[in-house]
Design a protein around this motif. Structure first.
Motif, PDB file in Angstrom:
ATOM      1  N   ARG A  52      21.530  -4.713  10.180  1.00 23.11           N
ATOM      2  CA  ARG A  52      20.186  -5.290  10.219  1.00 23.11           C
ATOM      3  C   ARG A  52      19.586  -5.114  11.599  1.00 23.11           C
ATOM      4  O   ARG A  52      20.289  -5.125  12.601  1.00 23.11           O
ATOM      5  N   TRP A  53      18.271  -4.968  11.639  1.00 21.22           N
ATOM      6  CA  TRP A  53      17.542  -4.800  12.889  1.00 21.22           C
ATOM      7  C   TRP A  53      17.211  -6.167  13.468  1.00 21.22           C
ATOM      8  O   TRP A  53      16.656  -7.018  12.786  1.00 21.22           O
ATOM      9  N   LYS A  54      17.557  -6.391  14.745  1.00 23.13           N
ATOM     10  CA  LYS A  54      17.294  -7.667  15.412  1.00 23.13           C
ATOM     11  C   LYS A  54      15.996  -7.655  16.203  1.00 23.13           C
ATOM     12  O   LYS A  54      15.493  -8.712  16.569  1.00 23.13           O
ATOM     13  N   GLY A  55      15.469  -6.471  16.486  1.00 19.75           N
ATOM     14  CA  GLY A  55      14.240  -6.356  17.267  1.00 19.75           C
ATOM     15  C   GLY A  55      13.010  -6.477  16.386  1.00 19.75           C
ATOM     16  O   GLY A  55      13.082  -6.856  15.216  1.00 19.75           O
ATOM     17  N   THR A  56      11.859  -6.121  16.950  1.00 21.54           N
ATOM     18  CA  THR A  56      10.611  -6.185  16.191  1.00 21.54           C
ATOM     19  C   THR A  56      10.418  -4.921  15.366  1.00 21.54           C
ATOM     20  O   THR A  56      11.004  -3.874  15.659  1.00 21.54           O
ATOM     21  N   VAL A  57       9.603  -5.029  14.326  1.00 20.88           N
ATOM     22  CA  VAL A  57       9.280  -3.874  13.487  1.00 20.88           C
ATOM     23  C   VAL A  57       8.551  -2.826  14.338  1.00 20.88           C
ATOM     24  O   VAL A  57       8.778  -1.622  14.184  1.00 20.88           O
ATOM     25  N   THR A  58       7.719  -3.281  15.259  1.00 20.20           N
ATOM     26  CA  THR A  58       6.994  -2.361  16.139  1.00 20.20           C
ATOM     27  C   THR A  58       7.966  -1.525  16.964  1.00 20.20           C
ATOM     28  O   THR A  58       7.788  -0.309  17.107  1.00 20.20           O
ATOM     29  N   ASP A  59       9.008  -2.155  17.497  1.00 19.57           N
ATOM     30  CA  ASP A  59      10.019  -1.407  18.252  1.00 19.57           C
ATOM     31  C   ASP A  59      10.706  -0.376  17.367  1.00 19.57           C
ATOM     32  O   ASP A  59      10.933   0.761  17.784  1.00 19.57           O
ATOM     33  N   LEU A  60      11.046  -0.761  16.160  1.00 19.96           N
ATOM     34  CA  LEU A  60      11.731   0.154  15.245  1.00 19.96           C
ATOM     35  C   LEU A  60      10.846   1.356  14.907  1.00 19.96           C
ATOM     36  O   LEU A  60      11.314   2.497  14.908  1.00 19.96           O
ATOM     37  N   GLU A  85       8.686   9.596   6.244  1.00 20.38           N
ATOM     38  CA  GLU A  85      10.042   9.673   5.690  1.00 20.38           C
ATOM     39  C   GLU A  85      11.051   8.991   6.613  1.00 20.38           C
ATOM     40  O   GLU A  85      11.923   8.254   6.146  1.00 20.38           O
ATOM     41  N   LEU A  86      10.917   9.253   7.904  1.00 17.34           N
ATOM     42  CA  LEU A  86      11.834   8.631   8.868  1.00 17.34           C
ATOM     43  C   LEU A  86      11.700   7.112   8.866  1.00 17.34           C
ATOM     44  O   LEU A  86      12.695   6.395   8.854  1.00 17.34           O
ATOM     45  N   VAL A  87      10.465   6.629   8.864  1.00 15.86           N
ATOM     46  CA  VAL A  87      10.236   5.181   8.870  1.00 15.86           C
ATOM     47  C   VAL A  87      10.762   4.561   7.579  1.00 15.86           C
ATOM     48  O   VAL A  87      11.438   3.523   7.613  1.00 15.86           O
ATOM     49  N   ALA A  88      10.487   5.202   6.450  1.00 16.78           N
ATOM     50  CA  ALA A  88      10.954   4.666   5.166  1.00 16.78           C
ATOM     51  C   ALA A  88      12.482   4.587   5.131  1.00 16.78           C
ATOM     52  O   ALA A  88      13.055   3.583   4.697  1.00 16.78           O
ATOM     53  N   ARG A  89      13.144   5.633   5.605  1.00 14.08           N
ATOM     54  CA  ARG A  89      14.614   5.660   5.577  1.00 14.08           C
ATOM     55  C   ARG A  89      15.214   4.611   6.502  1.00 14.08           C
ATOM     56  O   ARG A  89      16.116   3.862   6.111  1.00 14.08           O
ATOM     57  N   VAL A  90      14.724   4.522   7.747  1.00 16.43           N
ATOM     58  CA  VAL A  90      15.311   3.569   8.683  1.00 16.43           C
ATOM     59  C   VAL A  90      15.010   2.129   8.255  1.00 16.43           C
ATOM     60  O   VAL A  90      15.859   1.249   8.419  1.00 16.43           O
ATOM     61  N   LEU A  94      17.999  -0.566   7.452  1.00 12.66           N
ATOM     62  CA  LEU A  94      18.078  -1.798   8.249  1.00 12.66           C
ATOM     63  C   LEU A  94      17.477  -3.028   7.557  1.00 12.66           C
ATOM     64  O   LEU A  94      17.358  -4.080   8.181  1.00 12.66           O
ATOM     65  N   HIS A  95      17.081  -2.872   6.292  1.00  7.54           N
ATOM     66  CA  HIS A  95      16.544  -3.991   5.505  1.00  7.54           C
ATOM     67  C   HIS A  95      15.315  -4.613   6.166  1.00  7.54           C
ATOM     68  O   HIS A  95      15.190  -5.821   6.303  1.00  7.54           O
ATOM     69  N   VAL A  96      14.389  -3.744   6.582  1.00  4.44           N
ATOM     70  CA  VAL A  96      13.139  -4.171   7.212  1.00  4.44           C
ATOM     71  C   VAL A  96      12.001  -3.741   6.306  1.00  4.44           C
ATOM     72  O   VAL A  96      12.025  -2.635   5.749  1.00  4.44           O
ATOM     73  N   LYS A  97      10.990  -4.606   6.176  1.00  2.00           N
ATOM     74  CA  LYS A  97       9.827  -4.255   5.363  1.00  2.00           C
ATOM     75  C   LYS A  97       9.036  -3.176   6.096  1.00  2.00           C
ATOM     76  O   LYS A  97       8.676  -3.328   7.261  1.00  2.00           O
ATOM     77  N   MET A  98       8.768  -2.079   5.391  1.00  2.00           N
ATOM     78  CA  MET A  98       8.047  -0.957   6.001  1.00  2.00           C
ATOM     79  C   MET A  98       6.580  -1.345   6.209  1.00  2.00           C
ATOM     80  O   MET A  98       5.944  -1.885   5.307  1.00  2.00           O
TER      81      MET A  98
END
Length: 163
Positions: A52-60, A85-90, A94-98
Motif C-alpha cells: 500500500r502507498w503511504k504517501g499522497t496520490v499526487t506524489d504517486l 497506463e502507468l498510473v492505472a497499473r501503479v 498499491l490500492h489507490v483510487k486513480m
C-alpha cells in the motif's frame, strides 16, 4: 556582467557557480533514473501482494510521470507505456483510487514549491544525497536505471513510502 551575491559576513560568492549547477543536474538525473528503476520494480508486483502507498496520490502520480518521461518503461509488446497506463497499473498495485485527470495531477505536482511541499523528485534526490549517494557513484557502476542488482545492494527510497 558577473552576478555576485553578498552574505552577512561580507564575503562574495557567484550566484551561478557552474560546477554546483552541474552537480545538481547530475544528482537529479541519477535520482530520476533510480526512481524509474524502483518504479518498474513496483509495477512488477501484484495487487495481491498487499503493498500500500503511504504517501499522497499526487506524489504517486508524480513518480509515474517521472518514469513516463524517462521513456524507458515498456509494455508487453515492447512499446512505451502511456502515462495513463502507468498510473492505472501503479494505482491498482498499491490500492489507490486513480485520479480522474492524472495529467493535471502530475502538472500540479511539478509546480509545487517551498520547503514543505517540494516536488517528490527533489525530496527523493535529497534522501539519496543524505544517504551518501553522489553522481560519481553512478559513473562507477553504470546507469542506475539499467543495473538490476543496484536495488538489492542499496536501500530503496521509493519503497519507504510503501507500507
Amino acid at each position: 556582467m558577473e552576478k555576485v551575491m553578498y552574505y552577512i559576513d561580507k564575503t562574495q560568492s557567484r550566484s551561478c557557480d557552474f560546477q554546483e549547477q552541474t552537480m545538481k543536474a547530475q544528482r537529479m538525473k541519477m535520482a530520476r533514473e533510480r526512481l524509474t528503476a524502483e518504479f518498474v520494480e513496483l509495477l512488477g508486483k501484484s495487487p495481491e501482494d498487499g503493498v500500500r502507498w503511504k504517501g499522497t496520490v499526487t506524489d504517486l502520480v508524480e513518480v509515474a510521470h517521472i518514469a513516463y518521461m524517462q521513456g524507458t518503461v515498456c509494455g508487453i509488446q515492447g512499446s512505451a507505456c502511456t502515462f495513463r497506463e502507468l498510473v492505472a497499473r501503479v494505482c491498482s498495485v498499491l490500492h489507490v483510487k486513480m485520479p480522474h485527470n492524472p495529467q493535471a495531477c502530475a502538472y500540479q505536482a511539478a509546480q509545487r514549491k517551498g520547503v514543505r511541499c517540494s516536488p517528490y523528485i527533489e525530496r527523493y534526490a535529497r534522501k539519496m544525497m543524505m544517504a551518501g549517494f553522489t553522481p560519481e557513484d553512478s559513473t562507477k557502476t553504470g546507469s542506475m536505471g539499467r543495473v538490476s542488482g543496484e536495488m538489492t545492494r542499496h536501500q530503496s527510497f521509493l519503497m519507504s513510502d510503501i507500507g
